[in-house]
Design a protein around this motif. Structure first.
Motif, mmCIF file in Angstrom:
data_model
loop_
_atom_site.group_PDB
_atom_site.id
_atom_site.type_symbol
_atom_site.label_atom_id
_atom_site.label_comp_id
_atom_site.label_asym_id
_atom_site.label_seq_id
_atom_site.Cartn_x
_atom_site.Cartn_y
_atom_site.Cartn_z
ATOM 1 N N TYR A 1 -6.632 1.538 -7.081
ATOM 2 C CA TYR A 1 -6.450 2.927 -6.678
ATOM 3 C C TYR A 1 -7.725 3.428 -6.013
ATOM 4 O O TYR A 1 -8.827 3.098 -6.453
ATOM 5 C CB TYR A 1 -6.135 3.806 -7.890
ATOM 6 N N GLN B 1 -9.220 7.052 -5.146
ATOM 7 C CA GLN B 1 -9.153 8.508 -5.191
ATOM 8 C C GLN B 1 -10.147 9.045 -4.178
ATOM 9 O O GLN B 1 -11.354 8.775 -4.285
ATOM 10 C CB GLN B 1 -9.498 9.012 -6.604
ATOM 11 N N LEU C 1 -6.665 12.786 -1.404
ATOM 12 C CA LEU C 1 -5.561 11.848 -1.325
ATOM 13 C C LEU C 1 -5.871 10.689 -2.252
ATOM 14 O O LEU C 1 -7.049 10.380 -2.492
ATOM 15 C CB LEU C 1 -5.372 11.304 0.091
ATOM 16 N N THR C 2 -4.817 10.034 -2.739
ATOM 17 C CA THR C 2 -4.990 8.831 -3.542
ATOM 18 C C THR C 2 -4.199 7.700 -2.922
ATOM 19 O O THR C 2 -3.005 7.831 -2.666
ATOM 20 C CB THR C 2 -4.517 9.049 -4.994
ATOM 21 N N LEU C 3 -4.880 6.597 -2.654
ATOM 22 C CA LEU C 3 -4.227 5.392 -2.158
ATOM 23 C C LEU C 3 -4.024 4.422 -3.313
ATOM 24 O O LEU C 3 -4.836 4.378 -4.236
ATOM 25 C CB LEU C 3 -5.076 4.712 -1.084
ATOM 26 N N SER C 4 -2.951 3.649 -3.240
ATOM 27 C CA SER C 4 -2.742 2.591 -4.221
ATOM 28 C C SER C 4 -2.413 1.297 -3.491
ATOM 29 O O SER C 4 -1.903 1.319 -2.366
ATOM 30 C CB SER C 4 -1.635 2.945 -5.210
ATOM 31 N N CYS C 5 -2.716 0.202 -4.141
ATOM 32 C CA CYS C 5 -2.495 -1.109 -3.551
ATOM 33 C C CYS C 5 -2.079 -2.061 -4.661
ATOM 34 O O CYS C 5 -2.858 -2.309 -5.577
ATOM 35 C CB CYS C 5 -3.782 -1.589 -2.886
ATOM 36 N N GLU D 1 0.836 -1.200 0.000
ATOM 37 C CA GLU D 1 0.000 0.000 0.000
ATOM 38 C C GLU D 1 0.870 1.249 0.000
ATOM 39 O O GLU D 1 1.968 1.266 0.553
ATOM 40 C CB GLU D 1 -0.868 0.033 1.257
ATOM 41 N N SER D 2 0.334 2.303 -0.574
ATOM 42 C CA SER D 2 1.009 3.589 -0.527
ATOM 43 C C SER D 2 -0.005 4.701 -0.681
ATOM 44 O O SER D 2 -1.140 4.452 -1.114
ATOM 45 C CB SER D 2 2.074 3.687 -1.625
ATOM 46 N N GLY D 3 0.385 5.915 -0.321
ATOM 47 C CA GLY D 3 -0.442 7.073 -0.605
ATOM 48 C C GLY D 3 -1.150 7.696 0.586
ATOM 49 O O GLY D 3 -1.813 8.712 0.428
ATOM 50 N N THR E 1 -2.482 1.852 5.996
ATOM 51 C CA THR E 1 -1.895 3.175 5.809
ATOM 52 C C THR E 1 -2.783 4.204 6.503
ATOM 53 O O THR E 1 -4.006 4.144 6.412
ATOM 54 C CB THR E 1 -1.726 3.490 4.303
#
Length: 124
Positions: free
Chosen positions: A79, A81, A18-22, A6-8, A118
């Motif tokens: 993702y 958003q 914010l945008t998270l990605s996995c 995970e990031s973001g 996260t």
């Protein structure tokens, strides 16, 4: 060994984005449903949004119209958003993946993966 990266996450003011990605890596099974859950201390983990391999989506009522989930099946990455963030969106967000395979045209789940979590913090 398969796992999710995970990031973001981060901190933002109310109304921000914010945008998270996995990203799912490793393993031999196909990635099916991808999604995010969130959990505050002392509370149960709750669904935020999920996206099926077909592209269909499902959202918690509290985030409809503000959050958008998408995926890249080639990269096995999802993702999230997040727009118009509110202080009540403050939580630890956990990515989730259902893994399996197609057997005679039917999806068969084999296991599930969870990300490390996260932190998302929204200040008023």
């Amino acid at each position: 060994q398969a796992h999710l990266v995970e990031s973001g996450g981060g901190s933002v003011e109310s109304g921000g984005s914010l945008t998270l990605s996995c990203a799912a890596t490793g393993g031999i099974f196909t990635i099916g449903t991808l999604g995010w859950y969130r959990q505050a201390p002392g509370k149960q983990r709750e669904l935020v949004a999920k996206i099926f391999r077909s592209g269909g989506t499902m959202y918690a009522d509290s985030v409809k119209g503000r959050f958008t989930i998408s995926r890249d099946n080639v990269k096995d990455t999802a993702y999230l958003q997040m727009n118009s963030l509110k202080p009540e969106d403050t939580d630890i967000y956990y990515c989730y993946a259902d893994r399996g395979e197609y057997y005679h045209g039917n999806w068969v789940s084999r296991d599930e993966l969870w990300g490390q979590g996260t932190q998302v913090t929204v200040s008023s």
